[in-house]
Motif scaffolding. Structure first.
Motif, PDB file in Angstrom:
ATOM      1  N   ASP A  34       0.926  -1.044  -0.091  1.00 26.68           N
ATOM      2  CA  ASP A  34       0.019   0.077   0.037  1.00 26.68           C
ATOM      3  C   ASP A  34       0.853   1.268   0.032  1.00 26.68           C
ATOM      4  N   LEU A  37       2.452   1.630  -3.696  1.00 25.48           N
ATOM      5  CA  LEU A  37       1.009   2.174  -4.346  1.00 25.48           C
ATOM      6  C   LEU A  37       0.663   3.820  -4.185  1.00 25.48           C
ATOM      7  N   ALA A  38       0.745   4.246  -2.822  1.00 25.71           N
ATOM      8  CA  ALA A  38       0.691   5.389  -2.533  1.00 25.71           C
ATOM      9  C   ALA A  38       1.868   6.475  -3.271  1.00 25.71           C
ATOM     10  N   LYS A  40       3.336   5.610  -5.780  1.00 24.38           N
ATOM     11  CA  LYS A  40       3.054   5.574  -7.334  1.00 24.38           C
ATOM     12  C   LYS A  40       1.990   6.569  -7.661  1.00 24.38           C
ATOM     13  N   ASN A  41       1.016   6.693  -6.842  1.00 26.43           N
ATOM     14  CA  ASN A  41      -0.092   7.857  -6.830  1.00 26.43           C
ATOM     15  C   ASN A  41       0.519   9.278  -6.720  1.00 26.43           C
ATOM     16  N   ARG A  42       1.135   9.285  -5.850  1.00 27.82           N
ATOM     17  CA  ARG A  42       2.034  10.704  -5.730  1.00 27.82           C
ATOM     18  C   ARG A  42       2.906  11.168  -6.853  1.00 27.82           C
ATOM     19  N   SER A  44       2.427  10.337  -9.775  1.00 27.99           N
ATOM     20  CA  SER A  44       1.416  10.649 -10.805  1.00 27.99           C
ATOM     21  C   SER A  44       0.936  11.860 -10.723  1.00 27.99           C
ATOM     22  N   GLY A  45       0.776  12.473  -9.538  1.00 24.02           N
ATOM     23  CA  GLY A  45       0.124  13.639  -8.984  1.00 24.02           C
ATOM     24  C   GLY A  45       1.161  14.846  -8.548  1.00 24.02           C
ATOM     25  N   ARG A  48       5.059  14.662  -9.193  1.00 19.25           N
ATOM     26  CA  ARG A  48       5.456  14.681 -10.520  1.00 19.25           C
ATOM     27  C   ARG A  48       6.663  15.504 -10.632  1.00 19.25           C
TER      28      ARG A  48
END
Length: 342
Positions: A34, A37-38, A40-42, A44-45, A48
């Motif tokens: 998790d 994954l968090a 990875k999301n950062r 992409s957001g 970046r």
């Protein structure tokens, strides 16, 4: 409490203990998954731009990338430095504490320092950052706290925060070190691709590994040459050629013309097949029994290409000839095995 007073672990788990151990193991993996994954999301957001800026800064570095940490972060920093170095980015590890006692001299104004600290408040870094700043080196900080002093003092901050550690006590660095390691791998892979780093480049930095042997070993490095190569002319009698085959121990002989150019080959397999149909060998010459225009390989080709030819045509020997067709060597499958090409 003495060592003898300490509670000894059970010799075997009972059902309840075994279930708890497995539950904790699965929970640990889930927490760390998790956390990645968090991350990875950062990337992409919100993170970046800082990630791309870090990649650009490292690509433009004219010196070396110096990765530093202390404690568990030091272990992660060492691995990240090793990964960068093996994938085309010159890098080294410097222990943050040792930097205070002389190892700071390893860092120059042309370098980029990647400082790793989960809290972002490691005293060792706070002490050396002003010196790094004065010398002109750039600083990338990887922390779990964007409000920390290290994050604020850096040129670029990469956010490696986690909601919680996998440790049940939320104390031992577990999820945080996993995320930091993954972030380092992400940097290394992005840099590898941006540099156009290829399989051959990886082999050059890993000459002792299997890939290095496959991609760096040429035919000339493992072939037999000179007097070790069995060779006869077409007019030589078969019995004389058999003596050459026996003497050189390659289970075959090349057949060459007066200019030493390859015109044929004769192998032990050919001899066995010949025995089935011919009674008298005494009057046969190599011109009568050789295979014309045999397969050859160049000395500058990769040894792995020789393996491919042997496997494709189910042969154990291969003649080595230069661009003019002149015999310069020979390979047996055993030569390639000894060289660990296969």
């Amino acid at each position: 409490m003495s060592v003898t007073d300490a509670k000894s672990p059970p010799e075997a788990f009972d059902t309840k203990s075994a279930k708890r151990a497995l539950d904790l193991a699965c929970e640990t993996l889930q927490i760390e998954a998790d956390a990645i994954l968090a991350l990875k999301n950062r990337l992409s957001g919100n993170s970046r731009d800082s990630f791309l800026q870090a990649v650009a800064l490292l690509l433009q570095c004219h010196g070396r990338v110096v990765v530093s940490g202390i404690g568990k972060s030091g272990h992660i920093a060492r691995k990240i430095a090793a990964t960068l170095a093996s994938t085309g980015t010159p890098a080294l590890f410097v222990h943050a504490a040792e930097a205070l006692h002389g190892d700071l001299g390893m860092i120059t104004q042309n370098d980029v320092l990647i400082a790793i600290s989960n809290s972002g408040e490691a005293a060792e870094f706070i002490a050396i950052i002003p010196i790094i700043r004065r010398m002109g080196a750039k600083l990338v900080a990887i922390t779990g706290n964007d409000a920390s002093r290290l994050a604020q003092l850096s040129d670029i901050h990469l956010d490696a925060r986690v909601d919680k550690e996998a440790c049940p006590l939320n104390l031992a660095p577990t999820a945080s070190t996993t995320v930091t390691l993954a972030l380092g791998d992400a940097l290394a892979v992005a840099l590898l691709d941006a540099r156009g780093f290829r399989e051959e480049d990886f082999a050059r930095s890993h000459p002792g590994g299997a890939l290095g042997r496959r991609l760096l070993t040429h035919v000339r490095d493992v072939m037999r040459s000179g007097d070790a190569v069995p060779a006869v002319t077409a007019g030589i009698s078969l019995p004389t050629a058999l003596l050459e085959i026996t003497k050189k121990g390659m289970a075959m002989t090349a057949v060459v013309d007066d200019a030493h150019k390859v015109i044929g080959v004769f192998t032990d397999g050919d001899l066995r097949r010949l025995i089935e149909t011919v009674q008298d060998f005494s009057k046969l010459t190599m011109a009568d029994v050789m295979h014309h225009n045999p397969r050859t390989i160049g000395p500058d080709q990769l040894a792995v290409e020789a393996v491919e030819v042997m496997e494709q045509f189910r042969i154990n020997q291969l003649l080595v000839a230069d661009a003019d067709g002149t015999l310069v060597g020979a390979l047996h499958i055993h030569d390639l095995t000894r060289a660990k090409v296969i």
